[in-house]
Design an enzyme around this catalytic site. Sequence first.
Site, short mmCIF file in Angstrom:
data_model
loop_
_atom_site.label_atom_id
_atom_site.label_comp_id
_atom_site.label_asym_id
_atom_site.label_seq_id
_atom_site.Cartn_x
_atom_site.Cartn_y
_atom_site.Cartn_z
N ARG A 15 30.82 -50.58 18.39
CA ARG A 15 30.08 -51.79 18.77
C ARG A 15 29.77 -52.70 17.59
O ARG A 15 29.31 -53.82 17.77
CB ARG A 15 28.79 -51.39 19.52
CG ARG A 15 29.05 -50.91 20.93
CD ARG A 15 27.84 -50.21 21.52
NE ARG A 15 27.70 -48.84 21.00
CZ ARG A 15 26.67 -48.03 21.26
NH1 ARG A 15 25.68 -48.47 22.02
NH2 ARG A 15 26.63 -46.81 20.77
N ASN A 224 23.58 -49.63 16.32
CA ASN A 224 24.89 -49.51 16.96
C ASN A 224 25.68 -50.81 16.94
O ASN A 224 26.89 -50.80 17.10
CB ASN A 224 24.72 -49.03 18.41
CG ASN A 224 24.09 -47.66 18.47
OD1 ASN A 224 24.54 -46.73 17.82
ND2 ASN A 224 22.99 -47.54 19.19
N TYR A 384 36.88 -70.90 -24.57
CA TYR A 384 38.07 -70.20 -24.06
C TYR A 384 39.31 -71.02 -24.39
O TYR A 384 39.38 -72.19 -24.05
CB TYR A 384 37.91 -70.03 -22.55
CG TYR A 384 38.96 -69.18 -21.89
CD1 TYR A 384 39.29 -67.92 -22.39
CD2 TYR A 384 39.61 -69.63 -20.74
CE1 TYR A 384 40.24 -67.14 -21.75
CE2 TYR A 384 40.56 -68.85 -20.10
CZ TYR A 384 40.87 -67.60 -20.61
OH TYR A 384 41.81 -66.82 -19.99
C1 UD1 Z 1 22.52 -40.23 20.12
C2 UD1 Z 1 21.83 -39.18 20.99
C3 UD1 Z 1 20.79 -39.87 21.86
C4 UD1 Z 1 19.82 -40.64 20.98
C5 UD1 Z 1 20.53 -41.58 20.04
C6 UD1 Z 1 19.54 -42.13 19.06
C7 UD1 Z 1 23.50 -37.44 21.46
C8 UD1 Z 1 24.44 -36.91 22.44
N1 UD1 Z 1 22.82 -38.54 21.82
O1 UD1 Z 1 23.17 -41.13 21.00
O2 UD1 Z 1 20.10 -38.92 22.66
O3 UD1 Z 1 18.90 -41.35 21.82
O4 UD1 Z 1 21.55 -40.89 19.31
O5 UD1 Z 1 20.10 -43.07 18.18
O6 UD1 Z 1 23.34 -36.89 20.39
N2 UD1 Z 1 28.55 -38.84 15.33
C9 UD1 Z 1 29.40 -38.01 14.64
N3 UD1 Z 1 30.41 -37.41 15.28
C10 UD1 Z 1 30.63 -37.55 16.62
C11 UD1 Z 1 29.74 -38.40 17.34
C12 UD1 Z 1 28.71 -39.03 16.66
O7 UD1 Z 1 29.25 -37.84 13.43
O8 UD1 Z 1 31.57 -36.95 17.14
C13 UD1 Z 1 27.46 -39.50 14.60
C14 UD1 Z 1 27.56 -41.01 14.66
O9 UD1 Z 1 28.31 -41.49 13.57
C15 UD1 Z 1 26.09 -41.43 14.59
C16 UD1 Z 1 25.35 -40.28 15.22
O10 UD1 Z 1 26.24 -39.17 15.21
O11 UD1 Z 1 25.65 -41.56 13.25
C17 UD1 Z 1 24.93 -40.57 16.66
O12 UD1 Z 1 26.09 -40.84 17.42
P1 UD1 Z 1 26.17 -42.01 18.47
O13 UD1 Z 1 27.50 -42.01 19.09
O14 UD1 Z 1 25.67 -43.27 17.87
O15 UD1 Z 1 25.13 -41.44 19.54
P2 UD1 Z 1 24.25 -42.24 20.54
O16 UD1 Z 1 25.06 -42.59 21.74
O17 UD1 Z 1 23.56 -43.35 19.86
CA CA Z 2 23.67 -44.29 17.77
#
Ligand code: UD1
Ligand code: CA
Length: 454
Positions: A15, A224, A384
């Site tokens: 996003r 995000n 220069y």
């Molecule tokens: C996640 C939480 C959600 C919370 C929110 C808060 C989960 C399933 N959900 O959702 O409950 O409200 O954060 O901001 O955990 N990442 C990885 N590897 C992956 C997926 C994600 O390293 O395979 C990292 C992303 O880079 C990020 C973080 O984990 O830094 C959170 O991932 P993101 O996809 O943003 O989760 P949200 O949908 O925001």
């Molecule tokens: Ca997130």
Amino acid sequence: MGVAVVVLAAGQGKRMRSERPKVLHPLAGRPLLAHVLDRAFELTEPGSVHVVHGHGADRVRAAFADAGVRWVLQAEQLGTGHAVAQAISAISDGDRVVVLCGDVPLVAVESLRRLAETRSGLALLTARLSDPTGYGRVLRNADGAVERIVEDKDATPAQRNVTEINSGLMALEAADLKRWIARLSNNNAQGEYYLTDVIGMAVGEGVRVEGIEVADPQTVLGINDKAQLAAAERTFQRAVADRLLTAGVTLADPARVDVRGELIVGRDVFIDVNVVFEGRVVLGDGVTIGAGSVIADSTLGAETRVHALTMMSGIATGERCELGPFARLRPGADLAAAVKVGNFVEIKNSRVEQGSKINHLTYIGDAMIGTGVNIGAGTITCNYDGAAKHRTTIGDDVFIGSGVMLVAPIEIGAGATIGAGSTLSKDAPAGELTLARSRQTTIPGWQRPRKPAK
Ligand code: UD1
Ligand code: CA
């Protein structure tokens, strides 16, 4: 028994609509991940910080090559639970694990300490948001105890009305984590392994779960997209402005000053609107900064006045200097006390001694300028030759007239006067008037050419 931190930073951040990995987008001039690592290092030593990275892995590692953290590659991003799973084999069973998100940079260190210091069970940070859209919701039972987290995409309409959200930041015992991670499935709306499912598992096993609601929801907001990044920037800058006000700085408008680095201030400093600070800037007592100035990596002596729209980077001044408006001071500009630098003057890599004045339309590069020197408008040190840089040395009490070209290497002796419009390519002796102009002539009766009549 120690504290291990796992930082989740493998996601692409779709996003953000950017080629740059999400955690490298700058907040207050530093990558998001830098802010998160600062906090991690408050909890444990770098060798116990496990950074799960994947999207843009090379760029992310390169940006933090000297951080001393453990890098954990998550080649495919299959969810936050899968991300943590990549790190756990390197963590000892007796450790407490704190999970941080690379996209939640503003969390208060005190909140994280509360997570880390709860020495049993599972603790998570939550917040109440008037618009919880997109976040995991915290479901509590009739007694108010946390039961589980449901992700926005998996929630029923009734669950979506819950305004308490999961920050994504939690702490738990490594042995518990390892047991629960092994049981995660990806049977959900996003087909991902959700770390958040461990909360329901903890409750199921009767392990104590504590949802700690943070006082300021802004501090746990995830970034995000660019709108959230911009909002986080404002939150950060407002907090910096409040700290400056508390320290006694007068800000013309606390909403219109941006500090992208470290700003160290003396007493009675005044900062006008739309000033940007970058890197490490030190302002002595009584310094005033005019509107729209940009100041990077510089130290300004007491009572120095910077007028509007002045740019400086990598400079140092003594006390009572006066700079700008519209001046550009580049790296290595080193000004003693009471130096005046006026409009449309550029100075780089030059030492200017006390009380000298360079007031208008001038370029000074690779020069040494003595005390009490006056440099006329439109003077240029021609430093220069197309291949190498050469030095200009100007002695004490020199007076340089307007429009003088000083072709370096060149030395102007102390007390010398240089006539306006001179182009000097040889040294000028001390105490004398030196001129280098073509003689002025008048051609009597000369007629300007005219267009032929039609
Ligand atoms: C996640 C939480 C959600 C919370 C929110 C808060 C989960 C399933 N959900 O959702 O409950 O409200 O954060 O901001 O955990 N990442 C990885 N590897 C992956 C997926 C994600 O390293 O395979 C990292 C992303 O880079 C990020 C973080 O984990 O830094 C959170 O991932 P993101 O996809 O943003 O989760 P949200 O949908 O925001
Ligand atoms: Ca997130």
